[in-house]
Design an enzyme around this catalytic site. Structure first.
Site, PDB file in Angstrom:
ATOM      1  N   TYR A 167       0.915  -1.049  -0.143  1.00  0.00           N
ATOM      2  CA  TYR A 167      -0.045   0.204  -0.152  1.00  0.00           C
ATOM      3  C   TYR A 167       0.786   1.411  -0.034  1.00  0.00           C
ATOM      4  O   TYR A 167       0.613   2.275  -0.721  1.00  0.00           O
ATOM      5  CB  TYR A 167      -0.889   0.085   1.185  1.00  0.00           C
ATOM      6  CG  TYR A 167      -1.516   1.229   1.637  1.00  0.00           C
ATOM      7  CD1 TYR A 167      -2.679   1.513   0.559  1.00  0.00           C
ATOM      8  CD2 TYR A 167      -1.469   2.017   2.750  1.00  0.00           C
ATOM      9  CE1 TYR A 167      -3.198   2.898   0.876  1.00  0.00           C
ATOM     10  CE2 TYR A 167      -1.986   3.293   2.990  1.00  0.00           C
ATOM     11  CZ  TYR A 167      -2.862   3.577   2.014  1.00  0.00           C
ATOM     12  OH  TYR A 167      -3.908   4.594   2.427  1.00  0.00           O
TER      13      TYR A 167
HETATM   14  N1  LIG Z   1      -8.781   6.420   6.258  1.00  0.00           N
HETATM   15  C1  LIG Z   1      -7.684   6.352   6.332  1.00  0.00           C
HETATM   16  O1  LIG Z   1      -7.260   5.964   7.422  1.00  0.00           O
HETATM   17  C2  LIG Z   1      -6.718   6.773   5.469  1.00  0.00           C
HETATM   18  C3  LIG Z   1      -5.595   7.107   5.850  1.00  0.00           C
HETATM   19  C4  LIG Z   1      -4.552   7.646   4.912  1.00  0.00           C
HETATM   20  C5  LIG Z   1      -4.699   7.744   3.580  1.00  0.00           C
HETATM   21  N2  LIG Z   1      -6.046   7.473   3.371  1.00  0.00           N
HETATM   22  C6  LIG Z   1      -6.461   7.671   1.654  1.00  0.00           C
HETATM   23  O2  LIG Z   1      -7.872   8.239   1.628  1.00  0.00           O
HETATM   24  C7  LIG Z   1      -8.480   7.826   0.443  1.00  0.00           C
HETATM   25  C8  LIG Z   1      -9.688   7.721   0.830  1.00  0.00           C
HETATM   26  O3  LIG Z   1     -10.144   6.484   1.832  1.00  0.00           O
HETATM   27  P1  LIG Z   1     -11.219   6.684   2.887  1.00  0.00           P
HETATM   28  O4  LIG Z   1     -10.417   6.670   4.142  1.00  0.00           O
HETATM   29  O5  LIG Z   1     -12.178   7.341   2.520  1.00  0.00           O
HETATM   30  O6  LIG Z   1     -11.629   4.913   2.508  1.00  0.00           O
HETATM   31  P2  LIG Z   1     -13.073   4.547   1.942  1.00  0.00           P
HETATM   32  O7  LIG Z   1     -14.127   4.825   2.739  1.00  0.00           O
HETATM   33  O8  LIG Z   1     -12.661   2.869   1.881  1.00  0.00           O
HETATM   34  O9  LIG Z   1     -13.022   5.194   0.483  1.00  0.00           O
HETATM   35  C9  LIG Z   1     -12.363   4.502  -0.537  1.00  0.00           C
HETATM   36  C10 LIG Z   1     -12.924   5.092  -1.884  1.00  0.00           C
HETATM   37  O10 LIG Z   1     -12.179   4.221  -2.954  1.00  0.00           O
HETATM   38  C11 LIG Z   1     -13.268   3.635  -3.547  1.00  0.00           C
HETATM   39  N3  LIG Z   1     -12.680   2.482  -4.532  1.00  0.00           N
HETATM   40  C12 LIG Z   1     -11.655   1.670  -4.039  1.00  0.00           C
HETATM   41  N4  LIG Z   1     -11.577   0.638  -5.036  1.00  0.00           N
HETATM   42  C13 LIG Z   1     -12.163   1.218  -6.225  1.00  0.00           C
HETATM   43  C14 LIG Z   1     -12.260   0.856  -7.473  1.00  0.00           C
HETATM   44  N5  LIG Z   1     -11.422  -0.252  -8.014  1.00  0.00           N
HETATM   45  N6  LIG Z   1     -12.691   1.694  -8.580  1.00  0.00           N
HETATM   46  C15 LIG Z   1     -13.364   2.808  -8.096  1.00  0.00           C
HETATM   47  N7  LIG Z   1     -13.426   3.195  -6.701  1.00  0.00           N
HETATM   48  C16 LIG Z   1     -12.820   2.560  -5.704  1.00  0.00           C
HETATM   49  C17 LIG Z   1     -14.292   3.286  -2.799  1.00  0.00           C
HETATM   50  O11 LIG Z   1     -15.694   2.930  -3.235  1.00  0.00           O
HETATM   51  P3  LIG Z   1     -16.223   1.389  -4.022  1.00  0.00           P
HETATM   52  O12 LIG Z   1     -15.979   0.452  -2.580  1.00  0.00           O
HETATM   53  O13 LIG Z   1     -17.826   1.987  -3.789  1.00  0.00           O
HETATM   54  O14 LIG Z   1     -15.382   1.088  -5.283  1.00  0.00           O
HETATM   55  C18 LIG Z   1     -14.618   4.331  -1.913  1.00  0.00           C
HETATM   56  O15 LIG Z   1     -15.453   5.333  -2.479  1.00  0.00           O
HETATM   57  C19 LIG Z   1      -7.644   6.530   0.101  1.00  0.00           C
HETATM   58  O16 LIG Z   1      -6.821   6.952  -1.154  1.00  0.00           O
HETATM   59  C20 LIG Z   1      -6.886   6.118   1.214  1.00  0.00           C
HETATM   60  O17 LIG Z   1      -5.530   5.401   0.691  1.00  0.00           O
HETATM   61  C21 LIG Z   1      -7.124   7.004   4.076  1.00  0.00           C
END
Ligand SMILES: NC(=O)c1ccc[n+]([C@@H]2O[C@H](COP(=O)([O-])OP(=O)(O)OC[C@H]3O[C@@H](n4cnc5c(N)ncnc54)[C@H](OP(=O)(O)O)[C@@H]3O)[C@@H](O)[C@H]2O)c1
Length: 271
Positions: free
Chosen positions: A160
């Site tokens: 990741y």
């Molecule tokens: N939450 C944390 O602690 C954290 C920390 C650091 C960085 N981030 C980053 O923040 C960003 C958003 O994450 P989040 O925390 O909001 O998590 P999340 O709620 O799991 O959101 C991830 C989003 O990506 C979409 N997604 C995943 N695979 C996909 C695919 N193959 N095609 C299209 N859409 C896809 C998901 O939608 P579907 O499943 O409906 O496709 C969902 O809308 C990510 O890039 C993550 O790496 C998060």
């Protein structure tokens, strides 16, 4: 900024990927409230529909597309559809991402390929598809979301963090290569955020704990702040910026501290 002269957010046509939940959903709503027309995408149409309803209350011309961004071959046609529907894309926010909680010795080639495809190659493919229109219009923004994992400890999330590190360097190079074009690339670094990212999921080791950390609305506000300020790199909060600075200043000392925290306990430790 459809005419290139107004606020970077109000009046802009913004594509937010990964907007069916978490940070992307919060950002889409915040952008719509701030006067942007949003295009949102992810795989889960039902969840996108709920987000779209809220966006349309503020920005009636907002649209949604249920797409799997892991299907790289489909991205050029998807991007063309979005451009036609919105009349152009002023701002692209690459928020979609998947975790890969697995130690490197246990990672399969398929694990690596999947996480690189969704977290690195898909955002890059969207940039390739949407950049020509931005360059033609002489303005545009690309915001790529990475992770504090690349600025602290990548333990147990190596693939990741590698995918996000690749996206970071790509974004930095893009920012430099676009100087003078009117189009800019920005890097936004979230840390632990209370979203579905931290829920158990297939192909991953168990999460480190239940969803915790910053609220998605606060992270969304920080992204909008970065869009308006125009800074290249922004962290979701000051503590994350300080952690990143500490690692940059002394990577060996920082990792030595992390190794003490992560080291397996010895029999004498637990006696
Ligand atoms: N939450 C944390 O602690 C954290 C920390 C650091 C960085 N981030 C980053 O923040 C960003 C958003 O994450 P989040 O925390 O909001 O998590 P999340 O709620 O799991 O959101 C991830 C989003 O990506 C979409 N997604 C995943 N695979 C996909 C695919 N193959 N095609 C299209 N859409 C896809 C998901 O939608 P579907 O499943 O409906 O496709 C969902 O809308 C990510 O890039 C993550 O790496 C998060």
């Amino acid at each position: 900024m459809a005419d290139g002269t107004t606020d970077v957010v109000a009046g802009a046509r913004v594509l937010v990927t990964g907007a069916s939940s978490g940070i992307g959903a919060a950002l889409a709503v915040a952008l719509a409230r701030a006067g942007a027309t949003v295009g949102i995408c992810a795989r889960r149409a039902d969840r996108l529909g709920e987000v779209l309803d809220v966006c349309r209350a503020h920005a009636p011309r907002s649209r949604m597309w249920a797409v799997d961004l892991g299907d790289l071959d489909a991205i050029p046609a998807f991007a063309a559809t979005v451009e036609t529907a919105l009349g152009g894309v002023d701002v692209l926010v690459n928020c979609a991402g998947i975790p890969k909680r697995r130690r490197i010795p246990e990672l399969s080639e398929a694990d690596l390929e999947e996480v690189m495809r969704v977290n690195f190659f898909a955002p890059v493919a969207l940039v390739r598809a949407l950049l020509p229109g931005m360059l033609d219009r002489g303005h545009g923004r690309i915001v790529n979301l990475t992770t504090m994992g690349t600025h602290s400890a990548a333990a147990r999330v190596g693939a990741y963090c590698a995918s996000k590190a690749a996206l970071e360097m790509y974004t930095e190079a893009l920012h430099l290569d676009l100087l003078g074009t009117g189009v800019d690339a920005q890097l936004f670094v979230p840390g632990t955020t209370r979203t579905e990212f931290s829920l158990p999921r297939d192909g991953n080791d168990p999460p480190f704990g239940p969803p915790s950390g910053m609220e998605p609305d606060d992270v969304a506000a920080a992204i909008i702040g970065q869009l308006r300020s125009g800074v290249f790199e922004a962290f979701a909060c000051d503590d994350y910026a300080k952690t990143a600075a500490a690692k940059r200043a002394d990577a060996n000392g920082f990792l030595a501290g992390m190794e003490k925290v992560l080291a397996p306990r010895t029999p004498s430790d637990s006696a």
